[in-house]
Enzyme design. Structure first.
Site, PDB file in Angstrom:
ATOM      1  N   ASP A   1      22.280  16.859 -33.815  1.00 36.19           N
ATOM      2  CA  ASP A   1      23.317  16.547 -32.830  1.00 36.19           C
ATOM      3  C   ASP A   1      24.024  15.260 -33.241  1.00 36.19           C
ATOM      4  O   ASP A   1      23.381  14.245 -33.541  1.00 36.19           O
ATOM      5  CB  ASP A   1      22.705  16.378 -31.441  1.00 36.19           C
ATOM      6  CG  ASP A   1      22.089  17.669 -30.934  1.00 36.19           C
ATOM      7  OD1 ASP A   1      22.759  18.711 -30.996  1.00 36.19           O
ATOM      8  OD2 ASP A   1      20.924  17.635 -30.489  1.00 36.19           O
TER       9      ASP A   1
ATOM     10  N   ASP B   1      18.129  21.275 -34.583  1.00 34.83           N
ATOM     11  CA  ASP B   1      19.546  21.060 -34.888  1.00 34.83           C
ATOM     12  C   ASP B   1      19.784  19.572 -35.109  1.00 34.83           C
ATOM     13  O   ASP B   1      18.967  18.726 -34.721  1.00 34.83           O
ATOM     14  CB  ASP B   1      20.417  21.529 -33.730  1.00 34.83           C
ATOM     15  CG  ASP B   1      20.354  23.030 -33.501  1.00 34.83           C
ATOM     16  OD1 ASP B   1      19.883  23.750 -34.409  1.00 34.83           O
ATOM     17  OD2 ASP B   1      20.765  23.474 -32.420  1.00 34.83           O
TER      18      ASP B   1
END
Length: 219
Positions: free
Chosen positions: A147, A145
């Site tokens: 962030d 991911d």
């Protein structure tokens, strides 16, 4: 030392980092990680004066260690905002060009920088992306991911939050944006599209339901 630090800042430690062994019963992987890459991330937790609450990253996702360190061990501090600026300048990038061409999270970071350029925002990468940009160590994977830390010292209108959120959707990787207020952090997705009249805010004292993350006492 009087460091002005905030959660998600990355700190490089000097060669005396082993002093923390005297105050913590540390797993062997923590010592190996710090020996190889003496960097830690500031975490949201109380700490005594002269101490900093930090976390150590291991090679695997589940390897995370919380501890406190004396601030005199810090030789360099890097903020998410600084990492964003350095990542936008190819001449100052700390990681290989091939990583930018192959890691989806890095490609999305560049895309988001373009999308958000017209806004007056203070933000930057955190998590695995931030750690790799700061240290040069290949911590990202193809499925990591992205962030993001969005620093907002003053009120962020939900309508603007909705606009920002829309530009993080339908991208090759999941983008997780945390809004940092003077009192704690809330997820951009929750503030832009609240399920109720309250949102969950992470604070030094633990999670708290608030109606206004910039004035949590009104809850």
């Amino acid at each position: 030392m009087g460091l002005s630090i905030a959660p998600h800042d990355l700190l490089q430690l000097n060669s005396r980092w082993r002093e923390v062994e005297a105050d913590h019963d540390l797993p062997e992987w923590v010592l190996r990680s710090l020996e190889h890459t003496p960097w830690v991330v500031v975490r949201r937790a109380p700490a005594l004066e002269g101490q900093i609450a930090v976390g150590v990253r291991g090679k695997e996702r589940h390897l995370r260690q919380a501890l406190t360190i004396p601030d005199h061990l810090v030789v360099q501090q890097v903020t998410p905002e600084q990492l964003l600026q350095s990542s936008l300048s190819p001449d100052h990038r700390s990681i290989a060009k091939e990583r930018w061409h192959t890691m989806p999270a890095l490609q999305v970071l560049e895309q988001l920088a373009v999308s958000w350029k017209s806004y007056d925002l203070h933000w930057g990468p955190a998590g695995s992306t931030g750690f790799e940009l700061a240290t040069g160590m290949p911590t990202l994977t193809m499925t990591s991911d992205l962030d993001i830390v969005l620093r907002c010292t003053s009120f962020l209108a939900p309508v603007l939050a909705e606009q920002l959120l829309e530009q993080t959707l339908d991208l090759p990787v999941r983008v997780d944006v945390q809004i940092e207020t003077p009192y704690g952090a809330v997820a951009l997705s929750e503030w832009a599209r609240p399920a109720t009249d309250q949102v969950l805010m992470r604070t030094l004292q633990g999670p708290l339901l608030v109606t206004d993350p910039w004035n949590p006492r009104l809850v």
